[in-house]
Write an enzyme that holds these catalytic residues in place. Structure first.
Site, PDB file in Angstrom:
ATOM      1  N   HIS A 287      32.331  32.829   6.354  1.00  0.00           N
ATOM      2  CA  HIS A 287      31.919  31.961   7.462  1.00  0.00           C
ATOM      3  C   HIS A 287      30.667  32.575   8.048  1.00  0.00           C
ATOM      4  CE1 HIS A 287      32.078  29.839  11.370  1.00  0.00           C
ATOM      5  NE2 HIS A 287      31.694  31.009  11.849  1.00  0.00           N
TER       6      HIS A 287
ATOM      7  N   THR B 212      28.565  25.098   1.869  1.00  0.00           N
ATOM      8  CA  THR B 212      29.999  25.167   2.159  1.00  0.00           C
ATOM      9  C   THR B 212      30.840  24.895   0.916  1.00  0.00           C
ATOM     10  OG1 THR B 212      29.576  24.454   4.426  1.00  0.00           O
ATOM     11  CG2 THR B 212      31.829  24.226   3.630  1.00  0.00           C
TER      12      THR B 212
ATOM     13  N   ARG C 257      29.051  31.952  -2.141  1.00  0.00           N
ATOM     14  CA  ARG C 257      30.002  30.874  -2.428  1.00  0.00           C
ATOM     15  C   ARG C 257      29.927  30.397  -3.875  1.00  0.00           C
ATOM     16  NH1 ARG C 257      29.031  28.181   3.461  1.00  0.00           N
ATOM     17  NH2 ARG C 257      30.707  29.273   4.545  1.00  0.00           N
TER      18      ARG C 257
ATOM     19  N   ASN D 111      36.291  29.326   0.736  1.00  0.00           N
ATOM     20  CA  ASN D 111      34.899  29.548   0.317  1.00  0.00           C
ATOM     21  C   ASN D 111      34.367  30.931   0.693  1.00  0.00           C
ATOM     22  OD1 ASN D 111      34.492  29.195   3.046  1.00  0.00           O
ATOM     23  ND2 ASN D 111      33.270  27.335   2.852  1.00  0.00           N
TER      24      ASN D 111
ATOM     25  N   PHE E  58      40.429  18.210   8.458  1.00  0.00           N
ATOM     26  CA  PHE E  58      40.727  19.482   7.785  1.00  0.00           C
ATOM     27  C   PHE E  58      41.162  20.588   8.742  1.00  0.00           C
ATOM     28  CE2 PHE E  58      36.119  19.327   8.601  1.00  0.00           C
ATOM     29  CZ  PHE E  58      35.944  20.491   9.335  1.00  0.00           C
TER      30      PHE E  58
END
Length: 138
Positions: free
Chosen positions: A115, A91, A102, A112, A57
């Site tokens: 961080h 996550t 989230r 999302n 990713f």
């Protein structure tokens, strides 16, 4: 006092969620000691997420994180690293507990909204990535 880095990601900035997210931290008794709005270049996003370079990713993540403005913040408080992670939620928003950032605000696993550093060592590295000693003085 423990410190951690939190980033309001481009999807949340684009959807005008900065105030909503900041309020959640403040309501939880977390102090915001530094905050700025900036746009990462692709190279900066790659440097920040270098730990994920071998992950499938990585390219999408760095493209996304350099796609628009984000808001890095330094949060401070007792046990703030864990507290921040609890407020953010899992996550994947589908797995995040109800009432977390989230679960309430994220679009998907990539977009999302936030961080957060996962440990004291990474918090120190991530804070240093975004904030100079001059900005932290005082």
């Amino acid at each position: 006092m423990e410190k951690t880095l939190s980033i309001i990601k481009p999807d949340a900035v684009e959807r005008n969620l900065i105030g909503n997210i900041v309020k959640r931290f403040e309501d939880a008794g977390i102090k915001i000691v530094a905050m700025k709005l900036l746009k990462l270049s692709k190279a900066q996003a790659e440097a920040f997420y270098a730990v994920h370079k071998e992950r499938p990713f990585y390219g999408e993540l760095t493209d996304y994180m350099s796609s628009g403005p984000c808001v890095p913040m330094i949060l401070e408080g007792e046990g703030v690293i864990l507290k921040n992670r609890e407020i953010m939620g899992a996550t994947d928003p589908k797995e995040a507990a109800a009432g977390t950032i989230r679960a309430d605000l994220a679009i998907d696993k990539e977009k999302n909204s936030v961080h957060g550093s996962d440990a004291p060592e990474t918090a120190a590295q991530e804070i240093a990535f975004f904030f100079t000693e001059y900005e932290l003085a005082g």
